[in-house]
Design an enzyme around this catalytic site. Structure first.
Site, PDB file in Angstrom:
ATOM      1  N   ASP A  38       0.883  -1.153   0.000  1.00  0.00           N
ATOM      2  CA  ASP A  38       0.000   0.000   0.000  1.00  0.00           C
ATOM      3  C   ASP A  38       0.933   1.217   0.000  1.00  0.00           C
ATOM      4  OD1 ASP A  38      -2.202   1.808   0.973  1.00  0.00           O
ATOM      5  OD2 ASP A  38      -1.043   1.701   2.821  1.00  0.00           O
ATOM      6  N   ASP A 234      -1.216  -0.753   6.100  1.00  0.00           N
ATOM      7  CA  ASP A 234      -1.388  -0.175   7.431  1.00  0.00           C
ATOM      8  C   ASP A 234      -2.845   0.145   7.756  1.00  0.00           C
ATOM      9  OD1 ASP A 234      -1.508   1.974   5.524  1.00  0.00           O
ATOM     10  OD2 ASP A 234      -1.429   3.332   7.230  1.00  0.00           O
ATOM     11  N   ASP A 238      -6.907  -1.802   4.085  1.00  0.00           N
ATOM     12  CA  ASP A 238      -6.005  -2.826   3.558  1.00  0.00           C
ATOM     13  C   ASP A 238      -6.319  -4.216   4.107  1.00  0.00           C
ATOM     14  OD1 ASP A 238      -4.430  -0.986   2.084  1.00  0.00           O
ATOM     15  OD2 ASP A 238      -3.376  -0.424   3.929  1.00  0.00           O
TER      16      ASP A 238
HETATM   17  P1  ADP Z   1      -3.815   4.618   0.212  1.00  0.00           P
HETATM   18  O1  ADP Z   1      -3.406   4.281   1.629  1.00  0.00           O
HETATM   19  O2  ADP Z   1      -3.171   3.683  -0.756  1.00  0.00           O
HETATM   20  O3  ADP Z   1      -3.640   6.040  -0.160  1.00  0.00           O
HETATM   21  P2  ADP Z   1      -6.610   4.565   0.944  1.00  0.00           P
HETATM   22  O4  ADP Z   1      -7.582   3.505   0.532  1.00  0.00           O
HETATM   23  O5  ADP Z   1      -6.257   4.712   2.357  1.00  0.00           O
HETATM   24  O6  ADP Z   1      -5.346   4.311   0.025  1.00  0.00           O
HETATM   25  O7  ADP Z   1      -7.204   5.958   0.490  1.00  0.00           O
HETATM   26  C1  ADP Z   1      -7.646   6.139  -0.784  1.00  0.00           C
HETATM   27  C2  ADP Z   1      -7.966   7.562  -1.029  1.00  0.00           C
HETATM   28  O8  ADP Z   1      -9.246   7.877  -0.463  1.00  0.00           O
HETATM   29  C3  ADP Z   1      -7.034   8.551  -0.414  1.00  0.00           C
HETATM   30  O9  ADP Z   1      -5.897   8.744  -1.202  1.00  0.00           O
HETATM   31  C4  ADP Z   1      -7.924   9.770  -0.350  1.00  0.00           C
HETATM   32  O10 ADP Z   1      -7.913  10.412  -1.591  1.00  0.00           O
HETATM   33  C5  ADP Z   1      -9.295   9.216  -0.096  1.00  0.00           C
HETATM   34  N1  ADP Z   1      -9.708   9.289   1.314  1.00  0.00           N
HETATM   35  C6  ADP Z   1      -9.903   8.255   2.154  1.00  0.00           C
HETATM   36  N2  ADP Z   1     -10.293   8.685   3.366  1.00  0.00           N
HETATM   37  C7  ADP Z   1     -10.328  10.036   3.306  1.00  0.00           C
HETATM   38  C8  ADP Z   1     -10.674  11.060   4.229  1.00  0.00           C
HETATM   39  N3  ADP Z   1     -11.032  10.804   5.475  1.00  0.00           N
HETATM   40  N4  ADP Z   1     -10.584  12.345   3.808  1.00  0.00           N
HETATM   41  C9  ADP Z   1     -10.215  12.620   2.550  1.00  0.00           C
HETATM   42  N5  ADP Z   1      -9.898  11.702   1.623  1.00  0.00           N
HETATM   43  C10 ADP Z   1      -9.955  10.420   1.987  1.00  0.00           C
HETATM   44 MG    MG Z   2      -2.459   3.218   3.828  1.00  0.00          MG
END
Ligand code: ADP
Ligand code: MG
Length: 289
Positions: A38, A234, A238
């Site tokens: 990730d 993390d 995931d």
């Molecule tokens: P990664 O850890 O690979 O970036 P995530 O699945 O954690 O992937 O997040 C995907 C995307 O979702 C983030 O890059 C962000 O753009 C959006 N996102 C998720 N949660 C939030 C949040 N609370 N506020 C704003 N954007 C969010």
């Molecule tokens: Mg992450």
């Protein structure tokens, strides 16, 4: 009964900063051909900072800041934490009383208040075309994450955030490649950020805009190509991917769900410990067999 060699391998790797929930996971780790990462919080430190903000014309900025602050308090995503810190530092911000904020995994947060629908999150969450229109005249925002604010499907603000690569990420990727293990990055972030981070780390295969289910689908596809693969992550988002891979590896500071789901935990978030453990496990396999 636990074989002494297995027990000593688990305890050795624990001393080395890796907690394995069983000897079998160390054995599996020793024979992986590919390892999925990730991005946010795994290859990067996961402590981004707000670098820029853009508001539409004739909007109530104070209201937007209060909504961002209050809504993001319902999320534990690294981007949410960064926005909360920024609001506190830049503004004398107050928390609103909102009681129906929902977190949509891999997309953002949303709520209904006074008949208005608010969404805060990535481009997919607010509509890709609208998001592109909103920031088309901006330059130099390529390698950062974007968080959009939409009210009733209109984008009214956008924030750019920049994260930093973990100190040992590049070295870990380099060593994995030297061992013949293919590193792959799957991220929920946008294409530009994904490409920039992958290039900096020497990762040839990556996929951006992944929802949690996309990460699972990708891992299932990879399982057909490789006999044994690991997934490192993390976030809460995931967890399904960690469960799908042959070996799930969680960051020690990761979410509780990730740690619960994983087979192996990097106690101090040190990716390079994966390589040490692969070497140790290969030695263990030779002793057992
Ligand atoms: P990664 O850890 O690979 O970036 P995530 O699945 O954690 O992937 O997040 C995907 C995307 O979702 C983030 O890059 C962000 O753009 C959006 N996102 C998720 N949660 C939030 C949040 N609370 N506020 C704003 N954007 C969010
Ligand atoms: Mg992450």
């Amino acid at each position: 009964s636990v074989m002494p060699a297995t027990l000593s391998a688990i305890s050795n790797s624990a001393k080395n900063g890796i907690l394995a929930k069983g000897g079998v996971h160390l054995e599996n780790l020793a024979s992986i051909q590919a390892i999925v990462f990730d991005k946010t919080g795994t290859l990067t430190n996961g402590t981004p900072i707000v670098t820029n903000q853009l508001f539409a014309e004739h909007v109530n900025k104070t209201r937007i800041i209060q909504m961002v602050y209050t809504m993001e308090k319902h999320s534990n995503h690294p981007l949410a934490k960064a926005l909360i810190t920024w609001c506190e530092q830049e503004y004398n911000v107050e928390t609103l009383s909102l009681n129906n904020v929902t977190h949509v995994d891999g997309l953002g947060v949303k709520t209904m208040v006074d008949g208005e629908e608010w969404r805060i999150g990535n481009a997919i969450f607010v509509g890709k075309e609208k998001a592109e229109d909103f920031c088309q005249h901006l330059q130099n925002i390529a390698a950062c994450s974007h968080v959009f604010v939409a009210k009733d499907e209109q984008i009214i603000a956008m924030f750019t955030l920049q994260d930093t690569i973990r100190e040992d990420s590049r070295n870990a990727i380099h060593e994995l490649k030297a061992l013949g293990i293919e590193p792959i990055m799957l991220t929920g972030d946008n294409e530009n950020t994904a490409r920039a981070i992958a290039n900096q780390l020497g990762i040839d295969h990556y996929k951006a805009n992944c929802l949690p289910t996309d990460k699972v689908n990708e891992i299932n596809k990879l399982k057909q190509k490789y006999k044994n693969i690991a997934m490192t992550g993390d976030g809460m988002n995931d967890a399904p991917a960690l469960a799908t891979a042959n070996v799930g590896i969680a960051m020690g500071t990761g979410s509780e769900v990730a740690i619960e789901t994983a087979d192996v935990i990097l106690i101090k978030n040190e990716l390079s410990k994966i390589i040490r453990t692969i070497h140790l496990s290969k030695k263990m396999n030779r002793i057992i067999k």
